[in-house]
Design a protein around this motif. Structure first.
Motif, PDB file in Angstrom:
ATOM      1  N   SER A  79       0.950  -1.231  -0.006  1.00 29.98           N
ATOM      2  CA  SER A  79       0.013  -0.153  -0.073  1.00 29.98           C
ATOM      3  C   SER A  79       0.845   1.340  -0.078  1.00 29.98           C
ATOM      4  O   SER A  79       0.663   2.263  -0.717  1.00 29.98           O
ATOM      5  CB  SER A  79      -0.839   0.187   1.316  1.00 29.98           C
ATOM      6  OG  SER A  79      -1.722  -1.160   1.188  1.00 29.98           O
ATOM      7  N   LYS A  80       1.685   1.341   0.706  1.00 27.14           N
ATOM      8  CA  LYS A  80       2.857   2.528   0.978  1.00 27.14           C
ATOM      9  C   LYS A  80       3.474   2.506  -0.483  1.00 27.14           C
ATOM     10  O   LYS A  80       3.510   3.821  -0.884  1.00 27.14           O
ATOM     11  CB  LYS A  80       3.892   2.278   2.069  1.00 27.14           C
ATOM     12  CG  LYS A  80       3.223   2.572   3.380  1.00 27.14           C
ATOM     13  CD  LYS A  80       4.474   2.091   4.412  1.00 27.14           C
ATOM     14  CE  LYS A  80       4.076   2.490   5.957  1.00 27.14           C
ATOM     15  NZ  LYS A  80       4.890   1.887   6.830  1.00 27.14           N
ATOM     16  N   SER A  82       2.450   1.563  -3.306  1.00 25.42           N
ATOM     17  CA  SER A  82       1.558   2.309  -4.319  1.00 25.42           C
ATOM     18  C   SER A  82       1.318   3.651  -4.207  1.00 25.42           C
ATOM     19  O   SER A  82       1.161   4.451  -5.142  1.00 25.42           O
ATOM     20  CB  SER A  82       0.260   1.383  -4.246  1.00 25.42           C
ATOM     21  OG  SER A  82       0.499   0.102  -4.393  1.00 25.42           O
ATOM     22  N   GLU A  83       1.129   3.958  -3.010  1.00 21.46           N
ATOM     23  CA  GLU A  83       0.976   5.347  -2.795  1.00 21.46           C
ATOM     24  C   GLU A  83       2.181   6.333  -3.106  1.00 21.46           C
ATOM     25  O   GLU A  83       1.764   7.288  -3.795  1.00 21.46           O
ATOM     26  CB  GLU A  83       0.787   5.764  -1.018  1.00 21.46           C
ATOM     27  CG  GLU A  83       0.339   7.194  -1.012  1.00 21.46           C
ATOM     28  CD  GLU A  83       0.372   7.415   0.532  1.00 21.46           C
ATOM     29  OE1 GLU A  83       0.904   6.932   1.186  1.00 21.46           O
ATOM     30  OE2 GLU A  83      -0.825   8.202   0.959  1.00 21.46           O
ATOM     31  N   GLN A  84       3.243   5.798  -2.786  1.00 23.33           N
ATOM     32  CA  GLN A  84       4.589   6.670  -3.422  1.00 23.33           C
ATOM     33  C   GLN A  84       4.349   6.703  -4.817  1.00 23.33           C
ATOM     34  O   GLN A  84       4.774   7.524  -5.589  1.00 23.33           O
ATOM     35  CB  GLN A  84       5.884   5.618  -3.065  1.00 23.33           C
ATOM     36  CG  GLN A  84       6.128   5.940  -1.511  1.00 23.33           C
ATOM     37  CD  GLN A  84       7.427   5.159  -1.357  1.00 23.33           C
ATOM     38  OE1 GLN A  84       7.900   4.356  -2.240  1.00 23.33           O
ATOM     39  NE2 GLN A  84       7.472   4.946  -0.042  1.00 23.33           N
ATOM     40  N   TYR A  87      -0.813   6.265  -6.964  1.00 23.55           N
ATOM     41  CA  TYR A  87      -2.254   5.978  -7.008  1.00 23.55           C
ATOM     42  C   TYR A  87      -3.058   6.673  -6.331  1.00 23.55           C
ATOM     43  O   TYR A  87      -2.807   7.110  -5.147  1.00 23.55           O
ATOM     44  CB  TYR A  87      -2.416   4.405  -6.537  1.00 23.55           C
ATOM     45  CG  TYR A  87      -1.642   3.709  -7.923  1.00 23.55           C
ATOM     46  CD1 TYR A  87      -2.643   3.552  -8.894  1.00 23.55           C
ATOM     47  CD2 TYR A  87      -0.525   2.797  -7.846  1.00 23.55           C
ATOM     48  CE1 TYR A  87      -2.221   2.595 -10.225  1.00 23.55           C
ATOM     49  CE2 TYR A  87       0.015   2.162  -8.927  1.00 23.55           C
ATOM     50  CZ  TYR A  87      -0.790   2.238 -10.062  1.00 23.55           C
ATOM     51  OH  TYR A  87      -0.372   1.483 -11.099  1.00 23.55           O
ATOM     52  N   ASP A  88      -4.373   6.865  -6.680  1.00 18.30           N
ATOM     53  CA  ASP A  88      -5.339   7.567  -5.828  1.00 18.30           C
ATOM     54  C   ASP A  88      -6.071   6.676  -4.837  1.00 18.30           C
ATOM     55  O   ASP A  88      -6.838   7.371  -4.118  1.00 18.30           O
ATOM     56  CB  ASP A  88      -6.523   8.181  -6.961  1.00 18.30           C
ATOM     57  CG  ASP A  88      -5.674   9.144  -8.046  1.00 18.30           C
ATOM     58  OD1 ASP A  88      -5.032  10.127  -7.613  1.00 18.30           O
ATOM     59  OD2 ASP A  88      -5.530   8.750  -9.133  1.00 18.30           O
ATOM     60  N   GLU A  89      -6.002   5.537  -5.020  1.00 16.49           N
ATOM     61  CA  GLU A  89      -6.738   4.624  -4.015  1.00 16.49           C
ATOM     62  C   GLU A  89      -6.116   3.267  -4.120  1.00 16.49           C
ATOM     63  O   GLU A  89      -5.448   2.894  -4.973  1.00 16.49           O
ATOM     64  CB  GLU A  89      -8.182   4.510  -4.553  1.00 16.49           C
ATOM     65  CG  GLU A  89      -9.304   3.664  -3.840  1.00 16.49           C
ATOM     66  CD  GLU A  89     -10.535   3.576  -4.381  1.00 16.49           C
ATOM     67  OE1 GLU A  89     -10.966   4.831  -4.697  1.00 16.49           O
ATOM     68  OE2 GLU A  89     -11.049   2.568  -4.314  1.00 16.49           O
ATOM     69  N   ILE A  90      -6.305   2.543  -2.950  1.00 20.51           N
ATOM     70  CA  ILE A  90      -5.697   1.214  -2.804  1.00 20.51           C
ATOM     71  C   ILE A  90      -6.748   0.309  -2.636  1.00 20.51           C
ATOM     72  O   ILE A  90      -7.714   0.600  -1.768  1.00 20.51           O
ATOM     73  CB  ILE A  90      -4.666   1.207  -1.595  1.00 20.51           C
ATOM     74  CG1 ILE A  90      -3.882   2.067  -1.431  1.00 20.51           C
ATOM     75  CG2 ILE A  90      -4.002  -0.216  -2.078  1.00 20.51           C
ATOM     76  CD1 ILE A  90      -2.760   2.415  -2.324  1.00 20.51           C
ATOM     77  N   VAL A 128      -1.550   4.663   4.800  1.00 18.51           N
ATOM     78  CA  VAL A 128      -1.419   5.633   3.684  1.00 18.51           C
ATOM     79  C   VAL A 128      -2.409   6.599   3.897  1.00 18.51           C
ATOM     80  O   VAL A 128      -3.409   6.486   4.647  1.00 18.51           O
ATOM     81  CB  VAL A 128      -1.890   4.881   2.249  1.00 18.51           C
ATOM     82  CG1 VAL A 128      -0.822   3.906   1.931  1.00 18.51           C
ATOM     83  CG2 VAL A 128      -3.256   4.178   2.428  1.00 18.51           C
ATOM     84  N   ASP A 129      -2.171   7.806   3.010  1.00 20.10           N
ATOM     85  CA  ASP A 129      -3.292   8.957   3.169  1.00 20.10           C
ATOM     86  C   ASP A 129      -4.294   8.905   2.137  1.00 20.10           C
ATOM     87  O   ASP A 129      -5.352   9.434   2.350  1.00 20.10           O
ATOM     88  CB  ASP A 129      -2.367  10.257   3.083  1.00 20.10           C
ATOM     89  CG  ASP A 129      -1.555  10.554   4.208  1.00 20.10           C
ATOM     90  OD1 ASP A 129      -1.921  10.195   5.119  1.00 20.10           O
ATOM     91  OD2 ASP A 129      -0.510  11.051   4.118  1.00 20.10           O
ATOM     92  N   VAL A 130      -4.235   8.020   1.316  1.00 19.87           N
ATOM     93  CA  VAL A 130      -4.986   7.937   0.069  1.00 19.87           C
ATOM     94  C   VAL A 130      -6.449   6.929   0.792  1.00 19.87           C
ATOM     95  O   VAL A 130      -5.968   6.047   1.453  1.00 19.87           O
ATOM     96  CB  VAL A 130      -4.596   7.378  -1.334  1.00 19.87           C
ATOM     97  CG1 VAL A 130      -3.652   8.318  -1.890  1.00 19.87           C
ATOM     98  CG2 VAL A 130      -3.990   6.231  -1.414  1.00 19.87           C
TER      99      VAL A 130
END
Ligand SMILES: Cc1cc2nc3c(=O)[nH]c(=O)nc-3n(C[C@H](O)[C@H](O)[C@H](O)COP(=O)(O)O)c2cc1C
Length: 323
Positions: A79-80, A82-84, A87-90, A128-130
């Motif tokens: 997830s981390k 992917s956020e880096q 991506y806008d959502e996981i 993550v923040d997303v």
């Protein structure tokens, strides 16, 4: 209700289909639809070090990545990552019924372990923040009651996630192939509508067997979003009308030839970066859907794939589209 959701119209994740090239093509037709990657197994990202699976084009936003896994630490790490990547959502896959996925203890079999799903999603959300979301079924095997689904969602929502994509049929873990699992278990849209009534605070997106924009409009009176897979892949130009009919905005194109021209420019650029011509060209098969020369268009694409070259074919391909 449906008006405000960024998930009002989503494209379903489909392995071998909704890759970065297909998503680029769809984005040439619709500015607004929410895109998802194919499922990416956490194991292949972490242990196979296949991080290039996360590559996507800037133009694709808004786009979510779909992860498959059930190891909490692996899901946190992916997830981390992917956020880096931006991506806008996981999204977590809790709907795939294949044997391979069951052996890895992820996908639809996780519907039998709501507490584990809650813990996976809760930890992903904290990492993550997303936004983090789930895509699941109504149930698995003979757990066919609404109560089973209600219980699953009641537990999973304690993870704090708000976005629930529901493929409105059961997954059958033994005896049906993934393909049969997308067609044979009956669709029960009423379960998904009831879920929205019972959990109005959640964003509920309905998926499975939706073919037309009329059907979408009807679903949108009862839930927050619709998700379509096969019908859009088979006829990507249907997204042109999504802009006006679903989002009330001006379509970004009215010409298949225009879309084809832009996509072929992209293909040439990606070829120079080493991407595979066949994998990019196959997404065009559906573009001529309903046209006079649809068959000749598809044959031409096959010829291009066989010859492994676009050279000298571009104009001919464009001429086979009617508008
Ligand atoms: C070829 C193919 C591959 C799929 N791969 C995935 C996947 O990677 N992740 C997932 O959640 N669903 C996957 N699905 C299921 C779709 O996302 C969707 O739930 C299903 O096709 C029902 O929607 P539809 O009737 O609009 O196609 C796949 C479906 C197809 C046809």
């Amino acid at each position: 209700m449906a008006k405000d959701s960024i998930h009002k119209f989503c494209i379903a994740p489909m392995m071998q289909y909704t890759d970065m090239h297909d998503r680029y093509l769809l984005r040439l037709i619709s500015r607004n639809v929410f895109l998802y990657t194919e499922m990416i197994a956490t194991g292949s990202l972490i242990y196979g070090k296949c991080f290039n699976q996360l590559d996507f084009n800037d133009e694709e936003h808004p786009v979510g990545v779909q992860l498959g896994g059930s190891d909490i630490n692996d899901l946190i790490e992916c997830s981390k990552k992917s956020e880096q990547y931006g991506y806008d959502e996981i999204n977590l896959n809790v709907g795939c019924p294949s044997d391979r996925v069951q052996k890895g203890k992820f996908g639809a079999c996780l519907m039998l372990e709501p507490e584990l799903v809650r813990d996976c999603l809760g930890n992903m959300k904290n990492a993550v923040d997303v936004p983090v979301s789930i895509k699941c079924r109504l149930g698995v095997d003979d757990n066919e009651s609404y109560e089973f689904l209600y219980n699953f969602i009641s537990i999973v929502k304690d993870s704090g996630i708000k976005i629930f994509i529901i493929h409105a049929r059961n997954g059958i873990l033994k005896g049906l192939s993934p393909r049969q699992n997308r067609n044979i278990p009956p669709l029960k849209y009423d379960y998904v509508y009831k879920l929205k009534k019972d959990f109005p605070e959640l964003e509920i997106i309905i998926n499975g067997g939706i073919k037309t924009l009329d059907e979408c409009r009807d679903h949108l009176t009862k839930v927050d979003g619709v998700m379509i897979g096969r019908s859009v892949y088979e006829n990507p130009f249907m997204l042109k009308d999504v802009e006006s009919d679903i989002y009330g905005s001006i379509p970004i194109t009215s010409s298949k030839k225009d879309v084809l021209g832009k996509y072929l420019e992209y293909v040439e650029k990606k070829l120079s970066e080493g991407h595979d011509l066949g994998r990019m060209m196959k997404h065009l098969f559906g573009l001529s859907r309903g046209d006079k020369y649809a068959k000749s268009f598809r044959i031409k694409i096959l010829e291009i794939i066989k010859q492994k070259s676009l050279k000298g074919h571009k104009k001919e391909l464009q001429d086979l589209l009617v508008y």
